[in-house]
Write an enzyme that holds these catalytic residues in place. Structure first.
Site, PDB file in Angstrom:
ATOM      1  N   TYR A  71      74.901 -70.025  46.217  1.00 56.45           N
ATOM      2  CA  TYR A  71      75.750 -68.826  46.223  1.00 56.45           C
ATOM      3  C   TYR A  71      75.197 -67.741  45.303  1.00 56.45           C
ATOM      4  CZ  TYR A  71      79.200 -70.628  49.386  1.00 56.45           C
ATOM      5  OH  TYR A  71      79.813 -71.077  50.515  1.00 56.45           O
ATOM      6  N   ARG A  74      72.566 -66.042  47.258  1.00 58.83           N
ATOM      7  CA  ARG A  74      73.135 -65.128  48.284  1.00 58.83           C
ATOM      8  C   ARG A  74      73.733 -63.888  47.623  1.00 58.83           C
ATOM      9  NH1 ARG A  74      77.155 -68.449  51.645  1.00 58.83           N
ATOM     10  NH2 ARG A  74      77.452 -66.455  52.691  1.00 58.83           N
ATOM     11  N   GLN A 105      84.789 -61.577  58.494  1.00 61.32           N
ATOM     12  CA  GLN A 105      84.521 -62.961  58.094  1.00 61.32           C
ATOM     13  C   GLN A 105      83.489 -62.961  56.967  1.00 61.32           C
ATOM     14  OE1 GLN A 105      84.231 -65.640  61.865  1.00 61.32           O
ATOM     15  NE2 GLN A 105      83.573 -63.598  62.479  1.00 61.32           N
ATOM     16  N   ASN A 106      82.891 -61.808  56.720  1.00 63.00           N
ATOM     17  CA  ASN A 106      81.801 -61.708  55.768  1.00 63.00           C
ATOM     18  C   ASN A 106      82.320 -61.699  54.332  1.00 63.00           C
ATOM     19  OD1 ASN A 106      80.171 -61.506  58.011  1.00 63.00           O
ATOM     20  ND2 ASN A 106      80.021 -59.276  57.929  1.00 63.00           N
ATOM     21  N   ASP A 108      80.284 -60.355  51.875  1.00 58.11           N
ATOM     22  CA  ASP A 108      79.261 -59.549  51.185  1.00 58.11           C
ATOM     23  C   ASP A 108      79.760 -58.201  50.667  1.00 58.11           C
ATOM     24  OD1 ASP A 108      77.744 -58.940  54.455  1.00 58.11           O
ATOM     25  OD2 ASP A 108      79.347 -57.817  53.459  1.00 58.11           O
ATOM     26  N   HIS A 123      87.488 -64.669  54.552  1.00 54.22           N
ATOM     27  CA  HIS A 123      86.803 -65.817  53.949  1.00 54.22           C
ATOM     28  C   HIS A 123      86.403 -65.573  52.496  1.00 54.22           C
ATOM     29  CE1 HIS A 123      85.642 -67.134  58.291  1.00 54.22           C
ATOM     30  NE2 HIS A 123      86.859 -67.516  57.955  1.00 54.22           N
ATOM     31  N   CYS A 154      85.504 -73.380  33.368  1.00 54.06           N
ATOM     32  CA  CYS A 154      86.731 -72.597  33.247  1.00 54.06           C
ATOM     33  C   CYS A 154      87.139 -72.504  31.769  1.00 54.06           C
ATOM     34  CB  CYS A 154      87.835 -73.326  34.028  1.00 54.06           C
ATOM     35  SG  CYS A 154      89.476 -72.645  33.803  1.00 54.06           S
ATOM     36  N   GLY A 194      79.007 -58.586  65.794  1.00 56.22           N
ATOM     37  CA  GLY A 194      78.124 -59.434  65.000  1.00 56.22           C
ATOM     38  C   GLY A 194      78.694 -60.777  64.636  1.00 56.22           C
ATOM     39  N   THR A 195      79.440 -61.385  65.557  1.00 57.31           N
ATOM     40  CA  THR A 195      79.948 -62.721  65.276  1.00 57.31           C
ATOM     41  C   THR A 195      79.725 -63.626  66.481  1.00 57.31           C
ATOM     42  OG1 THR A 195      81.872 -64.050  64.643  1.00 57.31           O
ATOM     43  CG2 THR A 195      82.308 -62.110  66.005  1.00 57.31           C
TER      44      THR A 195
HETATM   45  C1  BV8 Z   1      90.291 -74.552  58.279  1.00 58.88           C
HETATM   46  C2  BV8 Z   1      82.704 -68.325  53.824  1.00 58.88           C
HETATM   47  C3  BV8 Z   1      92.025 -76.117  57.997  1.00 58.88           C
HETATM   48  C4  BV8 Z   1      81.792 -69.194  53.033  1.00 58.88           C
HETATM   49  C5  BV8 Z   1      82.873 -69.370  56.052  1.00 58.88           C
HETATM   50  C6  BV8 Z   1      89.389 -75.312  65.631  1.00 58.88           C
HETATM   51  C7  BV8 Z   1      88.367 -75.618  66.520  1.00 58.88           C
HETATM   52  C8  BV8 Z   1      87.124 -76.062  66.053  1.00 58.88           C
HETATM   53  C9  BV8 Z   1      86.888 -76.211  64.670  1.00 58.88           C
HETATM   54  C10 BV8 Z   1      87.904 -75.914  63.802  1.00 58.88           C
HETATM   55  C11 BV8 Z   1      89.140 -75.459  64.273  1.00 58.88           C
HETATM   56  N1  BV8 Z   1      89.938 -75.234  63.191  1.00 58.88           N
HETATM   57  C12 BV8 Z   1      89.244 -75.529  62.073  1.00 58.88           C
HETATM   58  C13 BV8 Z   1      88.003 -75.962  62.405  1.00 58.88           C
HETATM   59  C14 BV8 Z   1      86.973 -76.375  61.458  1.00 58.88           C
HETATM   60  C15 BV8 Z   1      86.182 -75.202  60.931  1.00 58.88           C
HETATM   61  C16 BV8 Z   1      85.389 -74.570  62.047  1.00 58.88           C
HETATM   62  O1  BV8 Z   1      85.793 -73.564  62.612  1.00 58.88           O
HETATM   63  N2  BV8 Z   1      84.229 -75.163  62.341  1.00 58.88           N
HETATM   64  C17 BV8 Z   1      83.338 -74.587  63.322  1.00 58.88           C
HETATM   65  C18 BV8 Z   1      81.896 -74.637  62.781  1.00 58.88           C
HETATM   66  C19 BV8 Z   1      83.456 -75.392  64.606  1.00 58.88           C
HETATM   67  N3  BV8 Z   1      87.039 -74.209  60.315  1.00 58.88           N
HETATM   68  C20 BV8 Z   1      87.376 -74.366  59.025  1.00 58.88           C
HETATM   69  O2  BV8 Z   1      87.016 -75.312  58.356  1.00 58.88           O
HETATM   70  C21 BV8 Z   1      88.245 -73.281  58.397  1.00 58.88           C
HETATM   71  N4  BV8 Z   1      89.289 -73.929  57.667  1.00 58.88           N
HETATM   72  O3  BV8 Z   1      90.490 -74.475  59.456  1.00 58.88           O
HETATM   73  O4  BV8 Z   1      91.050 -75.291  57.403  1.00 58.88           O
HETATM   74  C22 BV8 Z   1      93.007 -76.402  56.940  1.00 58.88           C
HETATM   75  C23 BV8 Z   1      94.267 -75.802  57.009  1.00 58.88           C
HETATM   76  C24 BV8 Z   1      95.187 -76.114  56.033  1.00 58.88           C
HETATM   77  C25 BV8 Z   1      94.846 -76.949  54.953  1.00 58.88           C
HETATM   78  C26 BV8 Z   1      93.550 -77.509  54.877  1.00 58.88           C
HETATM   79  C27 BV8 Z   1      92.620 -77.223  55.860  1.00 58.88           C
HETATM   80  C28 BV8 Z   1      87.470 -72.489  57.360  1.00 58.88           C
HETATM   81  C29 BV8 Z   1      86.362 -71.701  58.024  1.00 58.88           C
HETATM   82  C30 BV8 Z   1      85.741 -70.725  56.998  1.00 58.88           C
HETATM   83  C31 BV8 Z   1      84.388 -71.256  56.528  1.00 58.88           C
HETATM   84  N5  BV8 Z   1      83.746 -70.251  55.647  1.00 58.88           N
HETATM   85  N6  BV8 Z   1      82.350 -68.416  55.247  1.00 58.88           N
HETATM   86  C32 BV8 Z   1      80.390 -68.631  52.995  1.00 58.88           C
HETATM   87  O5  BV8 Z   1      80.161 -67.519  53.489  1.00 58.88           O
HETATM   88  O6  BV8 Z   1      79.521 -69.320  52.448  1.00 58.88           O
HETATM   89  S1  BV8 Z   1      82.406 -69.382  57.682  1.00 58.88           S
HETATM   90  C33 BV8 Z   1      80.966 -68.518  57.791  1.00 58.88           C
HETATM   91  O7  BV8 Z   1      80.370 -68.909  58.987  1.00 58.88           O
HETATM   92  C34 BV8 Z   1      81.192 -67.034  57.942  1.00 58.88           C
HETATM   93  O8  BV8 Z   1      82.217 -66.549  57.131  1.00 58.88           O
HETATM   94  C35 BV8 Z   1      81.452 -66.884  59.396  1.00 58.88           C
HETATM   95  O9  BV8 Z   1      82.816 -67.006  59.660  1.00 58.88           O
HETATM   96  C36 BV8 Z   1      80.728 -68.053  59.966  1.00 58.88           C
HETATM   97  C37 BV8 Z   1      79.444 -67.556  60.580  1.00 58.88           C
HETATM   98  O10 BV8 Z   1      79.850 -66.990  61.701  1.00 58.88           O
HETATM   99  P1  BV8 Z   1      79.373 -65.526  62.086  1.00 58.88           P
HETATM  100  O11 BV8 Z   1      79.870 -64.545  61.083  1.00 58.88           O
HETATM  101  O12 BV8 Z   1      79.782 -65.353  63.491  1.00 58.88           O
HETATM  102  O13 BV8 Z   1      77.811 -65.539  61.933  1.00 58.88           O
HETATM  103  P2  BV8 Z   1      76.803 -66.333  62.856  1.00 58.88           P
HETATM  104  O14 BV8 Z   1      75.551 -66.478  62.081  1.00 58.88           O
HETATM  105  O15 BV8 Z   1      77.488 -67.526  63.429  1.00 58.88           O
HETATM  106  O16 BV8 Z   1      76.561 -65.341  64.104  1.00 58.88           O
HETATM  107  C38 BV8 Z   1      75.926 -64.111  63.880  1.00 58.88           C
HETATM  108  C39 BV8 Z   1      76.132 -63.311  65.144  1.00 58.88           C
HETATM  109  O17 BV8 Z   1      75.603 -62.022  64.931  1.00 58.88           O
HETATM  110  C40 BV8 Z   1      75.404 -63.909  66.335  1.00 58.88           C
HETATM  111  O18 BV8 Z   1      76.270 -63.887  67.457  1.00 58.88           O
HETATM  112  C41 BV8 Z   1      74.221 -62.955  66.549  1.00 58.88           C
HETATM  113  O19 BV8 Z   1      73.887 -62.819  67.917  1.00 58.88           O
HETATM  114  C42 BV8 Z   1      74.802 -61.665  66.038  1.00 58.88           C
HETATM  115  N7  BV8 Z   1      73.830 -60.695  65.538  1.00 58.88           N
HETATM  116  C43 BV8 Z   1      72.617 -60.926  64.968  1.00 58.88           C
HETATM  117  N8  BV8 Z   1      72.061 -59.735  64.634  1.00 58.88           N
HETATM  118  C44 BV8 Z   1      72.930 -58.751  64.994  1.00 58.88           C
HETATM  119  C45 BV8 Z   1      74.055 -59.361  65.568  1.00 58.88           C
HETATM  120  N9  BV8 Z   1      75.113 -58.649  66.025  1.00 58.88           N
HETATM  121  C46 BV8 Z   1      75.038 -57.307  65.924  1.00 58.88           C
HETATM  122  N10 BV8 Z   1      73.995 -56.655  65.390  1.00 58.88           N
HETATM  123  C47 BV8 Z   1      72.924 -57.335  64.913  1.00 58.88           C
HETATM  124  N11 BV8 Z   1      71.886 -56.671  64.387  1.00 58.88           N
HETATM  125 ZN    ZN Z   2      90.592 -74.150  35.194  1.00 56.09          ZN
END
Ligand code: BV8
Ligand code: ZN
Length: 258
Positions: A71, A74, A105-106, A108, A123, A154, A194-195
């Site tokens: 982190y 990043r 979702q970013n 940054d 996020h 802490c 971009g997602t």
């Molecule tokens: C939760 C912060 C429950 C940290 C992030 C339902 C179905 C399936 C799975 C699940 C579900 N519910 C929950 C889940 C599990 C999980 C999940 O979704 N898993 C996925 C992988 C299947 N979700 C969770 O765990 C969430 N929590 O549900 O908790 C709960 C509830 C109560 C109590 C306890 C528990 C939490 C999810 C959040 C995780 N944290 N980020 C960090 O940044 O380090 S997620 C992180 O990855 C990002 O924030 C972002 O959301 C994700 C990446 O996705 P994108 O942003 O879309 O980026 P990606 O690289 O994938 O795609 C880039 C896109 O850009 C591409 O399409 C590309 O073509 C395009 N692109 C490229 N260049 C360009 C462009 N577009 C435009 N212009 C360009 N130039």
């Molecule tokens: Zn503490």
């Protein structure tokens, strides 16, 4: 000469008539700022790690320093990055429509640095920290020195401090999710930028907008998981298509991109 990007006339009319516009953004909007997306292979010493193996509480408990260092790497990348024309187009648009929100979702902070006023961070945010144990927010400068794990501690309870971001298998901040959902339900147009729309529950938000009657526009070189339900797809980089969209819809704003 870059070929002129043709924005469909019907989309221009819809955007000009829109009262509420929501931009739903992911890592791709920051790609042109040099911030790697999750899907891109990570660069340098992080190349061998899959972000989903690092962005979890389990990873942090197993190896706090590895996750901490990832982190911090990043955060330094993002601090050196600049908002790109895609971020700036959304900031310009906010001043041209009656009401607009960016739901991102970013982590940054580039939307805010580009000038967007209303940004809902689903996020969390790099550069903000909280205690892994007692949960209190901890400013970097007030953290106690690192313990044997090599991670700052802490000042209140001695626990490890962690980035204030939402890891996988952690709940999203309830207020951010509720605000985002309310904006989606009243949106006339949602720009999905971009997602890959693979991460839930964020990816479900544009579907709420669609059910409430919004027009969905995807801006992405590739089809995302939401591609089957969007009304318009601008298949290319956000840094080119978003300025083209603003200029086509509000020609008077063209000077913002001169
Ligand atoms: C939760 C912060 C429950 C940290 C992030 C339902 C179905 C399936 C799975 C699940 C579900 N519910 C929950 C889940 C599990 C999980 C999940 O979704 N898993 C996925 C992988 C299947 N979700 C969770 O765990 C969430 N929590 O549900 O908790 C709960 C509830 C109560 C109590 C306890 C528990 C939490 C999810 C959040 C995780 N944290 N980020 C960090 O940044 O380090 S997620 C992180 O990855 C990002 O924030 C972002 O959301 C994700 C990446 O996705 P994108 O942003 O879309 O980026 P990606 O690289 O994938 O795609 C880039 C896109 O850009 C591409 O399409 C590309 O073509 C395009 N692109 C490229 N260049 C360009 C462009 N577009 C435009 N212009 C360009 N130039
Ligand atoms: Zn503490």
């Amino acid at each position: 000469m870059r070929e002129t990007l043709q924005i469909p006339e019907s989309l221009v009319r819809l955007l000009r008539a829109a009262h509420t516009v929501v931009a739903f953004t992911g890592a791709g909007i920051s790609a042109e700022s040099g911030v790697p997306t999750f899907r891109d292979a990570q660069t340098g010493l992080w190349a061998r790690y899959d972000p989903r193996d690092l962005a979890t509480p389990q990873a942090f408990m197993r190896n706090p320093k590895l996750v901490w260092d990832w982190y911090e790497w990043r955060r330094s990348l993002v601090e050196q990055a600049q908002p790109n024309p895609g971020h700036r187009a959304l900031a310009v648009m906010e001043g041209l429509v009656p009401e607009m929100a960016v739901v991102t979702q970013n982590v940054d902070g580039l939307h805010q640095r580009a000038g967007s006023q209303r940004v809902i961070e689903l996020h969390g945010r790099l550069g903000r920290y909280r205690c892994f144990d007692c949960g209190r927010p901890v400013r970097r400068e007030e953290a106690a020195p690192p313990g044997p794990e090599g991670v700052p501690r802490c000042p209140h309870c001695g626990g490890l401090i962690r980035p204030d971001v939402v890891w996988f298998n952690e709940p999203l901040p309830q207020d951010a999710l509720e605000q985002a959902s309310a904006w989606m339900r009243k949106a006339d147009v949602v720009l999905i930028v971009g997602t890959s729309a693979q991460v839930w529950p964020a990816a479900g938000l544009p579907l709420e907008a669609k059910r409430a009657g919004a027009v969905l526009v995807e801006v992405n070189p590739q089809p995302s998981q939401l591609a089957p339900v969007v009304d318009f797809a601008l298949r290319g980089p956000a840094g080119q298509w978003l300025p083209a969209l603003v200029t086509a819809t509000w020609p008077e704003a063209a000077s913002a991109f001169a």
